[in-house]
Design a protein around this motif. Structure first.
Motif, PDB file in Angstrom:
ATOM      1  N   ASP A 156       0.830  -1.198   0.000  1.00 53.81           N
ATOM      2  CA  ASP A 156       0.000   0.000   0.000  1.00 53.81           C
ATOM      3  C   ASP A 156       0.870   1.256   0.000  1.00 53.81           C
ATOM      4  OD1 ASP A 156      -3.084   0.858   0.825  1.00 53.81           O
ATOM      5  OD2 ASP A 156      -1.582   2.249   1.605  1.00 53.81           O
ATOM      6  N   TRP A 157       1.954   1.246   0.775  1.00 52.88           N
ATOM      7  CA  TRP A 157       2.864   2.393   0.772  1.00 52.88           C
ATOM      8  C   TRP A 157       3.294   2.730  -0.657  1.00 52.88           C
ATOM      9  CZ3 TRP A 157       6.801   0.461   5.027  1.00 52.88           C
ATOM     10  CH2 TRP A 157       6.166   0.496   6.274  1.00 52.88           C
ATOM     11  N   HIS A 158       3.638   1.707  -1.401  1.00 54.16           N
ATOM     12  CA  HIS A 158       4.192   1.927  -2.736  1.00 54.16           C
ATOM     13  C   HIS A 158       3.120   2.160  -3.798  1.00 54.16           C
ATOM     14  CE1 HIS A 158       6.899   1.778  -6.079  1.00 54.16           C
ATOM     15  NE2 HIS A 158       6.390   0.652  -6.550  1.00 54.16           N
ATOM     16  N   SER A 209      12.542   2.881  -2.439  1.00 50.03           N
ATOM     17  CA  SER A 209      13.802   3.289  -1.816  1.00 50.03           C
ATOM     18  C   SER A 209      13.591   4.142  -0.571  1.00 50.03           C
ATOM     19  CB  SER A 209      14.659   4.067  -2.817  1.00 50.03           C
ATOM     20  OG  SER A 209      13.962   5.217  -3.276  1.00 50.03           O
ATOM     21  N   ASP A 210      12.366   4.629  -0.362  1.00 47.90           N
ATOM     22  CA  ASP A 210      12.073   5.411   0.834  1.00 47.90           C
ATOM     23  C   ASP A 210      11.814   4.542   2.056  1.00 47.90           C
ATOM     24  OD1 ASP A 210      12.367   7.754  -0.552  1.00 47.90           O
ATOM     25  OD2 ASP A 210      10.316   8.467  -0.266  1.00 47.90           O
ATOM     26  N   PHE A 211      11.558   3.248   1.834  1.00 46.86           N
ATOM     27  CA  PHE A 211      11.304   2.392   2.995  1.00 46.86           C
ATOM     28  C   PHE A 211      12.074   1.074   2.973  1.00 46.86           C
ATOM     29  CE2 PHE A 211       7.705   1.750   0.027  1.00 46.86           C
ATOM     30  CZ  PHE A 211       7.722   0.384  -0.171  1.00 46.86           C
ATOM     31  N   VAL A 212      12.844   0.823   1.912  1.00 43.92           N
ATOM     32  CA  VAL A 212      13.671  -0.384   1.822  1.00 43.92           C
ATOM     33  C   VAL A 212      15.110   0.034   1.563  1.00 43.92           C
ATOM     34  CG1 VAL A 212      14.109  -2.498   0.472  1.00 43.92           C
ATOM     35  CG2 VAL A 212      11.763  -1.829   1.005  1.00 43.92           C
ATOM     36  N   GLY A 271      17.618  -4.222  -1.218  1.00 43.48           N
ATOM     37  CA  GLY A 271      16.371  -4.693  -1.811  1.00 43.48           C
ATOM     38  C   GLY A 271      15.583  -5.652  -0.946  1.00 43.48           C
ATOM     39  N   LEU A 272      15.942  -5.747   0.334  1.00 40.03           N
ATOM     40  CA  LEU A 272      15.273  -6.724   1.202  1.00 40.03           C
ATOM     41  C   LEU A 272      14.794  -6.110   2.517  1.00 40.03           C
ATOM     42  CD1 LEU A 272      14.430  -9.635   1.869  1.00 40.03           C
ATOM     43  CD2 LEU A 272      16.766 -10.027   2.709  1.00 40.03           C
ATOM     44  N   HIS A 273      15.697  -5.449   3.226  1.00 38.76           N
ATOM     45  CA  HIS A 273      15.385  -4.997   4.583  1.00 38.76           C
ATOM     46  C   HIS A 273      14.783  -3.598   4.602  1.00 38.76           C
ATOM     47  CE1 HIS A 273      18.498  -8.132   5.147  1.00 38.76           C
ATOM     48  NE2 HIS A 273      17.718  -8.467   6.155  1.00 38.76           N
ATOM     49  N   MET A 274      13.978  -3.346   5.605  1.00 42.38           N
ATOM     50  CA  MET A 274      13.423  -2.008   5.797  1.00 42.38           C
ATOM     51  C   MET A 274      14.502  -1.057   6.315  1.00 42.38           C
ATOM     52  SD  MET A 274       9.570  -2.630   7.306  1.00 42.38           S
ATOM     53  CE  MET A 274      10.016  -3.849   8.526  1.00 42.38           C
ATOM     54  N   ASN A 275      14.303   0.221   6.060  1.00 45.61           N
ATOM     55  CA  ASN A 275      15.207   1.240   6.594  1.00 45.61           C
ATOM     56  C   ASN A 275      14.566   1.880   7.821  1.00 45.61           C
ATOM     57  OD1 ASN A 275      13.233   2.963   5.580  1.00 45.61           O
ATOM     58  ND2 ASN A 275      14.455   3.656   3.844  1.00 45.61           N
ATOM     59  N   ASP A 276      15.156   2.966   8.303  1.00 49.03           N
ATOM     60  CA  ASP A 276      14.639   3.603   9.518  1.00 49.03           C
ATOM     61  C   ASP A 276      13.171   4.001   9.386  1.00 49.03           C
ATOM     62  OD1 ASP A 276      17.002   3.368  10.942  1.00 49.03           O
ATOM     63  OD2 ASP A 276      17.760   5.326  10.346  1.00 49.03           O
ATOM     64  N   TRP A 277      12.810   4.592   8.236  1.00 47.71           N
ATOM     65  CA  TRP A 277      11.413   5.009   8.056  1.00 47.71           C
ATOM     66  C   TRP A 277      10.497   3.782   8.044  1.00 47.71           C
ATOM     67  CZ3 TRP A 277       7.128   4.137   5.190  1.00 47.71           C
ATOM     68  CH2 TRP A 277       6.079   5.060   5.319  1.00 47.71           C
ATOM     69  N   GLY A 278      10.898   2.732   7.317  1.00 43.78           N
ATOM     70  CA  GLY A 278      10.073   1.528   7.247  1.00 43.78           C
ATOM     71  C   GLY A 278       9.834   0.907   8.611  1.00 43.78           C
ATOM     72  N   TYR A 279      10.905   0.782   9.411  1.00 44.21           N
ATOM     73  CA  TYR A 279      10.753   0.235  10.758  1.00 44.21           C
ATOM     74  C   TYR A 279       9.880   1.134  11.622  1.00 44.21           C
ATOM     75  CZ  TYR A 279      14.449  -3.243   9.913  1.00 44.21           C
ATOM     76  OH  TYR A 279      15.188  -4.297   9.438  1.00 44.21           O
ATOM     77  N   ALA A 280      10.068   2.450  11.486  1.00 42.03           N
ATOM     78  CA  ALA A 280       9.309   3.391  12.320  1.00 42.03           C
ATOM     79  C   ALA A 280       7.821   3.318  12.021  1.00 42.03           C
ATOM     80  CB  ALA A 280       9.823   4.810  12.109  1.00 42.03           C
ATOM     81  N   CYS A 281       7.447   3.261  10.739  1.00 46.12           N
ATOM     82  CA  CYS A 281       6.029   3.218  10.387  1.00 46.12           C
ATOM     83  C   CYS A 281       5.419   1.866  10.769  1.00 46.12           C
ATOM     84  CB  CYS A 281       5.851   3.498   8.900  1.00 46.12           C
ATOM     85  SG  CYS A 281       4.120   3.797   8.419  1.00 46.12           S
TER      86      CYS A 281
END
Length: 337
Positions: free
Chosen positions: A278-280, A288-291, A295-305
């Motif tokens: 849904d984000w995408h 690239s804003d959440f992964v 190409g596999l793991h979430m980044n800071d924003w992804g984990y936070a949301c």
């Protein structure tokens, strides 16, 4: 979604921890933590004071005490570092300012009711939550330990219930899936007697082409054992990321498999795959804003949301308990006869 906090730290809280609670941009926090650590060390050496060993709480298992000790911020705050925090805070917005974290529209609350943990939070009793899983629980891809989803979730719940004794233990280990997790389920989860378990599983099964039938048996067995101990349980399915979606059939199969287990055992499921899609696809957020770049793991924003949405579900369950809403029997923790 933005949170405002006063910049005056409580006694015993380091500037690094204050910055983490402010949800500052990771690049701003990293050098700040280094400065604070150096300042604290200098202050301790100058005073000649020796650190006093923390006294364990006899009411908690030793493993929980060890986790709590590792998470305690170092004492002392240098005035110069405090000025730096204020300057950074003025110029940096929270992690959701650029990309807000929204609940997917029309999505059902499949996390369901969490009667055990909600009742304890509503009553102000101590709560133990265990995050169990692989690398995205451990926090691979986050820029600092405080930005993993279990630590984000803990911070959110402590803000909501400031007088509550809330412990969130991170039991994630990279590269694992159900076969390896089942080997440590007893000692790292059940023996802690948690009030709630968040079990992230299935991504590595997709990547490693594990037998879905065998995976289903292991997950069902794990769910039954967690429930028998009396904990609320939420399963978390795979992430929507390029490394996973390049195996569309396996990914869809794992999402359906975990959904079936959740329905069969009457436990919650956090539909991470659909939330991230849904984000995408609907919120038009670039992957690239959440992964991360792997190409596999979430980044800071992804984990936070992810943590924010999961925490919102827990808070809603507590609210329902407080206003006396009866929990339907089919979403209570399942107890085998």
């Amino acid at each position: 979604m933005r949170f405002a906090f006063p910049f005056r730290p409580r006694a015993g809280r380091s500037l690094c921890a204050v910055a983490a609670l402010l949800l500052l941009a990771p690049l701003a926090v990293a050098p700040l933590c280094a400065q604070t650590g150096q300042a604290d060390q200098h202050a301790a050496l100058s005073s000649g004071a020796k650190p006093e060993a923390a006294k364990p709480d006899a009411a908690k298992p030793a493993a929980i005490e060890a986790d709590a000790a590792n998470q305690q911020p170092r004492q002392g705050v240098a005035a110069k570092a405090l000025d730096t925090v204020k300057q950074v805070a003025r110029s940096a917005s929270d992690i959701f300012h650029r990309v807000p974290c929204h609940q997917p529209k029309g999505a059902a609350n499949t996390t369901g009711s969490l009667p055990h943990v909600a009742a304890k939070l509503a009553a102000g009793k101590p709560v133990i939550i265990i995050a169990f899983g692989s690398s995205s629980t451990q926090g691979y891809g986050s820029s600092a330990p405080e930005f993993t989803y279990p630590n984000r979730l803990a911070a959110q719940l402590r803000r909501q219930y400031p007088s509550a004794d809330i412990t969130v233990l991170n039991r994630g280990k990279g590269g694992e899936d159900a076969p390896e997790m089942m080997k440590r389920l007893q000692t790292e989860v059940i023996d802690m007697h948690p009030d709630m378990v968040i079990w992230q599983v299935g991504t590595n099964a997709v990547l490693r082409n594990l037998d879905p039938v065998e995976t289903a048996k292991q997950v069902e067995d794990g769910v039954a054992r967690i429930q028998a101990d009396g904990a609320d349980l939420v399963l978390v399915d795979p992430q929507y990321s390029p490394r996973v979606t390049e195996r569309p059939e396996s990914a869809r199969g794992m999402v359906k498999l975990l959904g079936r287990i959740a329905a069969l055992r009457h436990v919650g499921i956090f539909p991470r795959f659909e939330v991230m899609r849904d984000w995408h696809e609907k919120q038009a957020i670039p992957i690239s804003d959440f992964v991360t770049a792997d190409g596999l793991h979430m980044n800071d924003w992804g984990y936070a949301c992810f943590a924010q949405l999961l925490g919102d579900d827990i808070i809603r369950s507590v609210g329902a308990i407080k206003i006396g809403v009866n929990v339907p029997a089919d979403v209570r923790t399942y107890r085998p006869m």
